[in-house]
Design an enzyme around this catalytic site. Structure first.
Site, PDB file in Angstrom:
ATOM      1  N   ASP A  31     -24.398  24.910  23.477  1.00 34.39           N
ATOM      2  CA  ASP A  31     -24.017  25.541  21.660  1.00 34.39           C
ATOM      3  C   ASP A  31     -24.379  23.993  21.157  1.00 34.39           C
ATOM      4  OD1 ASP A  31     -23.949  28.374  19.669  1.00 34.39           O
ATOM      5  OD2 ASP A  31     -23.427  26.599  19.652  1.00 34.39           O
ATOM      6  N   ASN A  87     -24.249  39.178  20.107  1.00 38.20           N
ATOM      7  CA  ASN A  87     -23.814  39.119  17.995  1.00 38.20           C
ATOM      8  C   ASN A  87     -25.773  39.966  18.429  1.00 38.20           C
ATOM      9  OD1 ASN A  87     -21.135  37.994  17.845  1.00 38.20           O
ATOM     10  ND2 ASN A  87     -22.242  35.933  17.345  1.00 38.20           N
ATOM     11  N   HIS A 100     -29.457  36.037  22.457  1.00 44.32           N
ATOM     12  CA  HIS A 100     -28.547  35.360  23.815  1.00 44.32           C
ATOM     13  C   HIS A 100     -27.032  35.876  24.057  1.00 44.32           C
ATOM     14  CE1 HIS A 100     -28.469  34.764  19.533  1.00 44.32           C
ATOM     15  NE2 HIS A 100     -26.781  34.203  19.485  1.00 44.32           N
ATOM     16  N   HIS A 102     -23.340  34.581  24.147  1.00 42.93           N
ATOM     17  CA  HIS A 102     -22.764  33.375  24.411  1.00 42.93           C
ATOM     18  C   HIS A 102     -21.493  33.615  26.304  1.00 42.93           C
ATOM     19  CE1 HIS A 102     -22.514  31.776  19.711  1.00 42.93           C
ATOM     20  NE2 HIS A 102     -23.921  33.502  19.998  1.00 42.93           N
TER      21      HIS A 102
END
Ligand code: 5GP
Ligand code: ZN
Length: 137
Positions: A31, A87, A100, A102
């Site tokens: 990230d 999310n 995606h 995390h």
């Protein structure tokens, strides 16, 4: 692949990224704005906006990959804990509308807070909420 999607382009290798894992279906990248050292994102190479669009078989694959990466990252980075976060929707903090996951290694004193303020629902509210969800199919 969706034309205007940055994660489609990154997943396809059209935009460079710090890739930590790649196979035919997934790319895992660091990230750009990490919560902690090693914060990575699992990107499917196919475009799905969010968890609702993600096919069932992909959902299983993504979590299996998350588990594999968690083990590797724990060994490589020596983290003290690990958050898996995903999310969906703006209100939930999604800013890039390509599914995606995390992978966030956590360290003692990393100063990050990933959490929420606990509510205090009554037993009746909890029971009613549970009933509503249970009866949906
Ligand atoms: P979301 O808020 O949608 O769950 O997460 C999006 C994440 O993507 C954020 O943590 C943000 O730092 C990261 N991000 C946004 N654009 C880029 C990019 O171009 N490259 C990389 N490597 N990460 C990005
Ligand atoms: Zn995309």
């Amino acid at each position: 692949m969706k034309d205007d999607c940055i994660f489609c382009k990154i997943a396809a290798g059209e935009i460079p990224s710090n890739t930590v894992y790649e196979d035919d279906s997934y790319r895992v990248i660091l990230d750009l704005g990490p919560a902690a050292r090693g914060h990575a994102l699992i990107l499917p190479k196919e475009h799905y906006a969010d968890i609702y669009e993600l096919p069932d078989d992909k959902a299983g694959e993504v979590f299996r990959l998350a588990k594999k990466m968690a083990g590797r990252m724990k060994s490589a980075l020596g983290c003290d804990g690990f958050n898996v976060v995903q999310n969906n929707g703006e209100i939930a903090g999604q800013t890039v509308f390509h599914f995606h996951m995390h992978l966030i290694p956590r360290y003692e004193n990393d100063g990050q807070k990933i959490g929420w303020t606990p509510g205090e629902p009554s037993q009746e509210e909890l029971q009613e909420t549970a009933r509503i969800i249970r009866e949906e199919n």
